[in-house]
Scaffold this motif. Structure first.
Motif, PDB file in Angstrom:
ATOM      1  N   ASP A   1      71.569 -21.866  12.355  1.00 17.00           N
ATOM      2  CA  ASP A   1      70.660 -22.632  11.488  1.00 17.00           C
ATOM      3  C   ASP A   1      69.259 -22.014  11.461  1.00 17.00           C
ATOM      4  OD1 ASP A   1      72.672 -24.368  10.878  1.00 17.00           O
ATOM      5  OD2 ASP A   1      71.932 -26.050  12.093  1.00 17.00           O
ATOM      6  N   HIS A   2      68.840 -21.513  12.619  1.00 14.94           N
ATOM      7  CA  HIS A   2      67.517 -20.893  12.747  1.00 14.94           C
ATOM      8  C   HIS A   2      67.435 -19.624  11.898  1.00 14.94           C
ATOM      9  CE1 HIS A   2      63.786 -19.601  14.712  1.00 14.94           C
ATOM     10  NE2 HIS A   2      64.348 -18.437  14.973  1.00 14.94           N
ATOM     11  N   VAL A   3      68.453 -18.769  12.020  1.00 19.27           N
ATOM     12  CA  VAL A   3      68.481 -17.496  11.291  1.00 19.27           C
ATOM     13  C   VAL A   3      68.550 -17.740   9.781  1.00 19.27           C
ATOM     14  CG1 VAL A   3      69.847 -15.406  10.875  1.00 19.27           C
ATOM     15  CG2 VAL A   3      69.469 -16.192  13.210  1.00 19.27           C
ATOM     16  N   GLU A   4      69.313 -18.758   9.394  1.00 17.67           N
ATOM     17  CA  GLU A   4      69.476 -19.061   7.966  1.00 17.67           C
ATOM     18  C   GLU A   4      68.303 -19.851   7.392  1.00 17.67           C
ATOM     19  OE1 GLU A   4      73.250 -21.010   7.807  1.00 17.67           O
ATOM     20  OE2 GLU A   4      74.397 -19.150   8.145  1.00 17.67           O
ATOM     21  N   GLY A   5      67.362 -20.238   8.277  1.00 14.71           N
ATOM     22  CA  GLY A   5      66.180 -20.970   7.823  1.00 14.71           C
ATOM     23  C   GLY A   5      66.426 -22.439   7.550  1.00 14.71           C
ATOM     24  N   LYS A   6      67.600 -22.953   7.957  1.00 12.21           N
ATOM     25  CA  LYS A   6      67.934 -24.371   7.727  1.00 12.21           C
ATOM     26  C   LYS A   6      67.142 -25.274   8.667  1.00 12.21           C
ATOM     27  CE  LYS A   6      72.737 -23.654   6.220  1.00 12.21           C
ATOM     28  NZ  LYS A   6      74.133 -23.770   6.685  1.00 12.21           N
ATOM     29  N   HIS A   7      67.076 -24.858   9.902  1.00 14.64           N
ATOM     30  CA  HIS A   7      66.371 -25.661  10.916  1.00 14.64           C
ATOM     31  C   HIS A   7      65.782 -24.717  11.949  1.00 14.64           C
ATOM     32  CE1 HIS A   7      65.590 -28.684  14.004  1.00 14.64           C
ATOM     33  NE2 HIS A   7      65.668 -29.581  13.038  1.00 14.64           N
ATOM     34  N   ILE A   8      64.474 -24.507  11.892  1.00 15.57           N
ATOM     35  CA  ILE A   8      63.819 -23.548  12.787  1.00 15.57           C
ATOM     36  C   ILE A   8      63.740 -24.106  14.208  1.00 15.57           C
ATOM     37  CG2 ILE A   8      61.683 -22.238  13.198  1.00 15.57           C
ATOM     38  CD1 ILE A   8      63.299 -21.361  10.709  1.00 15.57           C
ATOM     39  N   LEU A   9      64.115 -23.279  15.169  1.00 20.64           N
ATOM     40  CA  LEU A   9      64.082 -23.690  16.581  1.00 20.64           C
ATOM     41  C   LEU A   9      62.648 -23.932  17.039  1.00 20.64           C
ATOM     42  CD1 LEU A   9      66.585 -21.098  18.084  1.00 20.64           C
ATOM     43  CD2 LEU A   9      66.836 -23.567  18.323  1.00 20.64           C
ATOM     44  N   SER A  10      62.444 -24.969  17.840  1.00 17.70           N
ATOM     45  CA  SER A  10      61.117 -25.196  18.422  1.00 17.70           C
ATOM     46  C   SER A  10      60.834 -24.075  19.419  1.00 17.70           C
ATOM     47  CB  SER A  10      61.063 -26.557  19.126  1.00 17.70           C
ATOM     48  OG  SER A  10      61.979 -26.579  20.202  1.00 17.70           O
ATOM     49  N   ALA A  11      59.560 -23.783  19.646  1.00 21.46           N
ATOM     50  CA  ALA A  11      59.157 -22.654  20.490  1.00 21.46           C
ATOM     51  C   ALA A  11      59.774 -22.731  21.889  1.00 21.46           C
ATOM     52  CB  ALA A  11      57.638 -22.594  20.587  1.00 21.46           C
ATOM     53  N   ASP A  12      59.849 -23.936  22.466  1.00 17.90           N
ATOM     54  CA  ASP A  12      60.328 -24.052  23.848  1.00 17.90           C
ATOM     55  C   ASP A  12      61.853 -23.888  23.975  1.00 17.90           C
ATOM     56  OD1 ASP A  12      59.965 -26.520  22.430  1.00 17.90           O
ATOM     57  OD2 ASP A  12      60.636 -27.608  24.197  1.00 17.90           O
ATOM     58  N   LEU A  13      62.578 -23.923  22.839  1.00 16.41           N
ATOM     59  CA  LEU A  13      64.026 -23.733  22.904  1.00 16.41           C
ATOM     60  C   LEU A  13      64.455 -22.316  22.520  1.00 16.41           C
ATOM     61  CD1 LEU A  13      65.621 -27.012  21.459  1.00 16.41           C
ATOM     62  CD2 LEU A  13      65.520 -26.277  23.829  1.00 16.41           C
ATOM     63  N   ARG A  14      63.531 -21.535  22.007  1.00 10.39           N
ATOM     64  CA  ARG A  14      63.929 -20.210  21.515  1.00 10.39           C
ATOM     65  C   ARG A  14      64.434 -19.293  22.622  1.00 10.39           C
ATOM     66  NH1 ARG A  14      59.663 -18.820  16.580  1.00 10.39           N
ATOM     67  NH2 ARG A  14      59.930 -20.847  15.556  1.00 10.39           N
ATOM     68  N   SER A  15      63.674 -19.157  23.704  1.00 11.16           N
ATOM     69  CA  SER A  15      64.105 -18.254  24.787  1.00 11.16           C
ATOM     70  C   SER A  15      65.479 -18.632  25.344  1.00 11.16           C
ATOM     71  CB  SER A  15      63.069 -18.198  25.902  1.00 11.16           C
ATOM     72  OG  SER A  15      61.941 -17.485  25.446  1.00 11.16           O
ATOM     73  N   PRO A  16      65.709 -19.928  25.711  1.00 10.98           N
ATOM     74  CA  PRO A  16      67.044 -20.261  26.228  1.00 10.98           C
ATOM     75  C   PRO A  16      68.167 -20.019  25.228  1.00 10.98           C
ATOM     76  CG  PRO A  16      65.681 -22.248  26.038  1.00 10.98           C
ATOM     77  CD  PRO A  16      64.787 -21.066  25.854  1.00 10.98           C
ATOM     78  N   VAL A  17      67.918 -20.293  23.947  1.00  9.36           N
ATOM     79  CA  VAL A  17      68.948 -20.064  22.920  1.00  9.36           C
ATOM     80  C   VAL A  17      69.188 -18.565  22.747  1.00  9.36           C
ATOM     81  CG1 VAL A  17      69.451 -20.223  20.438  1.00  9.36           C
ATOM     82  CG2 VAL A  17      68.659 -22.237  21.677  1.00  9.36           C
ATOM     83  N   TYR A  18      68.120 -17.789  22.665  1.00  8.41           N
ATOM     84  CA  TYR A  18      68.257 -16.338  22.504  1.00  8.41           C
ATOM     85  C   TYR A  18      69.031 -15.725  23.674  1.00  8.41           C
ATOM     86  CZ  TYR A  18      64.485 -16.567  18.926  1.00  8.41           C
ATOM     87  OH  TYR A  18      63.717 -16.841  17.822  1.00  8.41           O
ATOM     88  N   VAL A  19      68.666 -16.114  24.890  1.00 11.92           N
ATOM     89  CA  VAL A  19      69.333 -15.594  26.088  1.00 11.92           C
ATOM     90  C   VAL A  19      70.826 -15.915  26.055  1.00 11.92           C
ATOM     91  CG1 VAL A  19      69.629 -16.029  28.575  1.00 11.92           C
ATOM     92  CG2 VAL A  19      67.389 -15.472  27.698  1.00 11.92           C
ATOM     93  N   THR A  20      71.138 -17.157  25.698  1.00  8.57           N
ATOM     94  CA  THR A  20      72.533 -17.611  25.685  1.00  8.57           C
ATOM     95  C   THR A  20      73.372 -16.842  24.677  1.00  8.57           C
ATOM     96  OG1 THR A  20      71.863 -19.834  26.368  1.00  8.57           O
ATOM     97  CG2 THR A  20      74.026 -19.633  25.355  1.00  8.57           C
ATOM     98  N   ILE A  21      72.861 -16.701  23.458  1.00 11.60           N
ATOM     99  CA  ILE A  21      73.685 -16.039  22.434  1.00 11.60           C
ATOM    100  C   ILE A  21      73.783 -14.533  22.698  1.00 11.60           C
ATOM    101  CG2 ILE A  21      73.354 -17.838  20.680  1.00 11.60           C
ATOM    102  CD1 ILE A  21      71.719 -14.794  19.746  1.00 11.60           C
ATOM    103  N   LEU A  22      72.760 -13.940  23.299  1.00 11.09           N
ATOM    104  CA  LEU A  22      72.822 -12.513  23.632  1.00 11.09           C
ATOM    105  C   LEU A  22      73.784 -12.249  24.793  1.00 11.09           C
ATOM    106  CD1 LEU A  22      69.067 -11.516  23.283  1.00 11.09           C
ATOM    107  CD2 LEU A  22      70.945 -10.342  22.121  1.00 11.09           C
ATOM    108  N   LYS A  23      73.694 -13.076  25.818  1.00 10.93           N
ATOM    109  CA  LYS A  23      74.543 -12.913  27.010  1.00 10.93           C
ATOM    110  C   LYS A  23      76.022 -12.922  26.622  1.00 10.93           C
ATOM    111  CE  LYS A  23      75.163 -12.849  31.553  1.00 10.93           C
ATOM    112  NZ  LYS A  23      74.718 -11.725  32.364  1.00 10.93           N
ATOM    113  N   HIS A  24      76.361 -13.733  25.623  1.00  9.49           N
ATOM    114  CA  HIS A  24      77.757 -13.862  25.197  1.00  9.49           C
ATOM    115  C   HIS A  24      77.948 -13.314  23.784  1.00  9.49           C
ATOM    116  CE1 HIS A  24      78.181 -16.389  28.756  1.00  9.49           C
ATOM    117  NE2 HIS A  24      77.070 -16.975  28.382  1.00  9.49           N
TER     118      HIS A  24
END
Length: 231
Positions: free
Chosen positions: A108-131
């Motif tokens: 949703d963030h990448v597609e611009g539907k719902h931008i991630l809040s600043a405090d959730l970006r690092s944990p989300v980025y880490v999670t999707i990259l790790k896997h």
């Protein structure tokens, strides 16, 4: 400290950690997270690595469920920090529900539907990259290129090392020395790789040795060279 000194078994430390399952305080969880990270690093060269990931999921999932993904009315700054810490820890450990939700929110963030809040970006980025795979890394590098703010670029640079596949780790290390990354931020990218995985540590160490002359000439006499050595 006692376990590190060899006075007591690390098993005793894990038993103590289990007692904090109902702990609400961010500072305490931050300390637990840091110590579990050190244990994970030590165990990454053993057969117990997968088991410590299961332990992380067991300890962190109750607080993760209580906090949820979205801020609650009346929450303070420490609650937001705690949410980021817990979701990042669960995501990296491969907690199924956290991974699925992180992927959904990232899309949703990448597609611009719902931008991630600043405090959730690092944990989300880490999670999707790790896997993640090569397309995940490409998407992250695209986000880096498009980012208007240096803060977002730095946030992405710090987490790129979470990627697991050897050829993608090399791609991140090459990116670290590219013109896309400010010279003062190169160390953060290499440090992220070194701290990301067992494969990352070996690759980062080899990369620093292979590119030592360029790195030394770039940072000689400055604090960044000592920081690079430390990571």
């Amino acid at each position: 400290s006692q376990a590190r000194a060899g006075i007591i078994s690390t098993v005793e430390v894990l038993k103590v950690m289990e007692a904090f399952v109902n702990e609400p305080n961010y500072t305490v969880w931050s300390d637990l997270s840091c110590n579990l990270g050190i244990l994970s690093t030590l165990l990454s060269h053993t057969d117990f690595y997968e088991e410590i990931q299961v332990f992380v999921k067991d300890v962190f999932s109750p607080i993760g469920e209580r906090l949820g993904w979205d801020p609650k009315p009346g929450e303070g700054h420490l609650d937001a920090l705690l949410r980021g810490l817990v979701l990042g820890k669960l995501g990296k450990a491969g907690h199924k529900a956290t991974l699925e939700e992180a992927r959904r929110r990232f899309k949703d963030h990448v597609e611009g539907k719902h931008i991630l809040s600043a405090d959730l970006r690092s944990p989300v980025y880490v999670t999707i990259l790790k896997h993640g795979d090569s397309s995940t890394l490409d998407t992250m590098l695209k986000l880096h290129k498009q980012a208007d703010m240096q803060e977002e670029k730095n946030r992405i640079e710090r987490v790129l090392g979470a990627i697991s596949q050897p050829e993608l780790i090399q791609k991140v290390l090459t990116f670290a020395l590219s013109e896309e990354v400010r010279p003062q931020d190169t160390v953060s990218v290499i440090g992220g790789v070194a701290g990301g995985s067992k494969q990352g540590r070996k690759a980062a160490w080899k990369f620093v040795r292979d590119n030592w002359e360029e790195l030394y000439n770039r940072y000689q006499g400055g604090f960044l060279i000592s920081r690079l050595i430390k990571v």
